[in-house]
Motif scaffolding. Structure first.
Motif, PDB file in Angstrom:
ATOM      1  N   THR A  83      38.712  35.142  42.024  1.00 31.91           N
ATOM      2  CA  THR A  83      39.643  35.924  41.158  1.00 31.91           C
ATOM      3  C   THR A  83      41.037  35.705  41.787  1.00 31.91           C
ATOM      4  O   THR A  83      41.965  35.584  41.204  1.00 31.91           O
ATOM      5  CB  THR A  83      39.354  37.590  41.289  1.00 31.91           C
TER       6      THR A  83
ATOM      7  N   ASP B 111      34.479  39.038  34.594  1.00 27.80           N
ATOM      8  CA  ASP B 111      33.622  39.885  35.440  1.00 27.80           C
ATOM      9  C   ASP B 111      33.485  41.274  35.110  1.00 27.80           C
ATOM     10  O   ASP B 111      34.576  42.068  35.274  1.00 27.80           O
ATOM     11  CB  ASP B 111      34.380  39.795  36.700  1.00 27.80           C
TER      12      ASP B 111
ATOM     13  N   ARG C 160      31.241  44.053  38.388  1.00 29.17           N
ATOM     14  CA  ARG C 160      32.077  44.847  39.759  1.00 29.17           C
ATOM     15  C   ARG C 160      32.920  45.665  39.003  1.00 29.17           C
ATOM     16  O   ARG C 160      33.811  45.244  38.338  1.00 29.17           O
ATOM     17  CB  ARG C 160      32.466  43.600  40.545  1.00 29.17           C
TER      18      ARG C 160
ATOM     19  N   GLN D  21      41.569  44.447  39.673  1.00 28.72           N
ATOM     20  CA  GLN D  21      41.779  43.604  40.621  1.00 28.72           C
ATOM     21  C   GLN D  21      42.744  42.343  39.756  1.00 28.72           C
ATOM     22  O   GLN D  21      43.772  41.799  40.271  1.00 28.72           O
ATOM     23  CB  GLN D  21      40.725  42.974  41.408  1.00 28.72           C
TER      24      GLN D  21
ATOM     25  N   ASP E  29      38.135  34.409  34.729  1.00 26.93           N
ATOM     26  CA  ASP E  29      37.484  34.775  35.843  1.00 26.93           C
ATOM     27  C   ASP E  29      36.063  35.130  35.436  1.00 26.93           C
ATOM     28  O   ASP E  29      35.838  36.021  34.758  1.00 26.93           O
ATOM     29  CB  ASP E  29      38.439  35.777  36.424  1.00 26.93           C
TER      30      ASP E  29
END
Ligand SMILES: Nc1nc2c(ncn2[C@@H]2O[C@H](COP(=O)(O)OP(=O)(O)OP(=O)(O)O)[C@@H](O)[C@H]2O)c(=O)[nH]1
Ligand SMILES: [Mg+2]
Length: 441
Positions: A112, A135, A138, A144, A182
């Motif tokens: 990331t 992603d 998570r 993020q 990502d």
């Protein structure tokens, strides 16, 4: 500085080569052993180290140096080149064109963060960037990436429950030059991750699939790299966290044997802490290219004879030995930079001018010595009035000059015997020696 421990031990090795008296089998083996120790400490694969050692020995001991190179220069250059090829040899590049980049890698490897760093790298080169947050596992992952995108003023695509949904959404909506995907990490490359990456790979049809590997993996980077090569056919590697580990040499050399080039290295947490990876530049910075150039120059000009220097330090030397040493030192330039190479001289600070002012006198002495018989050169104490006159005539100097040279030589010899005692020159002794020779200190 990245890999400073490896860098400084490699620098030492190069210095040792430049300071070698003779380059023979024993010396080469000693240097190779030194090198092996440094590389193993940086967690380089044993097999790679042994290959490098073999190559180096073969090249130095069997091949002849190319014309115009001394054996020492050849040694320095060969080691330099071997290190470059060891760390990948070719420069990894990303083109400045419209493209899709898929980042893959295990948990916490830096995917990331690297997505953000790459976004910045392309943006500062004038290309627009979008980030796809694939992603979905998570909980905070999308958030993020969003924060990173905001900070960089890059587009962000987050919509979708599954990784593929987000990817589709990004593909459909993005008008950006660069679209970076990502993805989620896992503890290991298990079936779930493998399936997800394979599907993403098919869907995205990325121009670049880049594996992100942390440098602290060391030599294990090879196995991981090979696994990902098999699974998704990676086109390149980014090694992150080189700033925080001594194992980076292992990671870089291991990554370079997977067949995928290392494209960038991560050297910090900040978005700007990304460097293009060029093995040549990397090695030259690691060992200080300026230093190597300097050593090459020195290795070219003179073969500094350590054994002779030691003999001199013990007071066992002929007039000729002595002159030779002084001349070598003159050629080698500022003595202060040499002190680390000469046994017994470390720590002595000798001003450069000290030896430079000797030029004319040195020339005269050379002529005087060449007018002596071999016997006189060995035993200058034989030189009394009659011989001094003959030598002076032969060398175009005055008998007093001859006597002065002999007198100085004897003084120095005596002094060296007194202070040297086998331990070599001590601090300041060379300066004192010069004073005895009539040089103003
Ligand atoms: N010192 C240093 N830290 C780094 C570097 N790259 C990433 N990090 C840090 O490593 C940690 C993990 O980075 P992430 O980018 O979240 O890693 P990730 O691969 O996305 O992790 P997952 O999504 O959980 O698999 C963060 O604290 C980063 O700041 C680097 O080059 N140097
Ligand atoms: Mg992540």
């Amino acid at each position: 500085m990245v890999l400073d421990k490896l860098g400084s031990s490699l620098k030492d090795t190069f210095k040792k080569i430049a300071g070698l008296g003779v380059v023979d089998k024993e010396a080469v083996e000693r240097i190779v052993l030194d090198l092996q120790r440094s590389l193993l400490q940086a967690d380089v694969d044993v097999l790679l180290v042994s290959n490098l050692s073999k190559n180096l020995k073969e090249k130095i001991l069997k091949a002849k140096p190319p014309a115009g190179l001394t054996l020492k220069e050849f040694f320095i250059k060969t080691l330099y080149n071997e290190l470059v090829s060891f760390l990948g040899s070719e420069r990894g590049e990303l083109e400045l064109k419209k493209q899709k980049i898929l980042l893959v890698g295990l948990f916490g490897s830096g995917k990331t963060t690297t997505a953000g760093k790459l976004a910045k790298w392309f943006k500062t080169r004038g290309l627009s960037v979008g980030l796809a947050a694939c992603d979905v596992h998570r909980p905070a992952a999308k958030e993020q990436l969003k924060q990173i995108a905001e900070q960089l003023e890059a587009k962000i695509y987050t919509e979708g429950k599954k990784a593929e949904d987000v990817a589709k959404f990004a593909l459909k909506n993005s008008k950006d030059d660069i679209l970076i995907f990502d993805t989620a990490g896992r503890n290991a490359l298990d079936k779930e991750l493998a399936d997800e990456l394979r599907n993403l790979g098919k869907l995205v049809q990325a121009d670049e699939i880049i594996l992100v590997i942390p440098a602290d993996l060391g030599q294990a980077a090879r196995k991981q790299g090979e696994e990902f090569v098999k699974l998704v056919g990676i086109t390149g590697i980014i090694v992150t966290k080189l700033d925080g580990t001594a194992k980076g040499g292992g990671a870089l050399s291991a990554a370079s044997v997977t067949g995928a080039k290392v494209k960038f290295i991560g050297v910090g947490e900040k978005m700007s802490a990304l460097e293009e990876y060029d093995p040549n530049r990397f090695v030259s910075r690691l060992i200080g290219y300026g230093d190597i150039q300097g050593l090459l120059e020195k290795a070219k000009e003179v073969g500094f004879d350590e054994k002779k220097a030691e003999k001199i330090a013990k007071g066992e030397f002929t007039l000729e030995d002595f002159m030779e040493q002084i001349q070598s030192m003159q050629k080698m330039g500022p003595l202060s930079s040499l002190t680390s190479m000469i046994p017994g001289l470390s720590g002595a600070k000798i001003p450069k001018e000290l030896l430079d002012v000797q030029g004319e006198k040195m020339k005269k002495w050379k002529f005087i010595i060449s007018s002596m018989t071999p016997e006189e050169k060995q035993n200058p104490e034989l030189i009394k009035q009659a011989r001094a006159q003959r030598i002076a005539r032969g060398s175009g100097s005055k008998p007093e000059d001859v006597k002065q040279l002999v007198k100085n030589y004897e003084k120095i010899k005596k002094m060296m015997k007194m202070v040297g005692g086998g331990k070599g020159l001590k601090r300041g002794n060379l300066a004192q020696m010069m004073k005895q020779m009539g040089v103003k200190v």
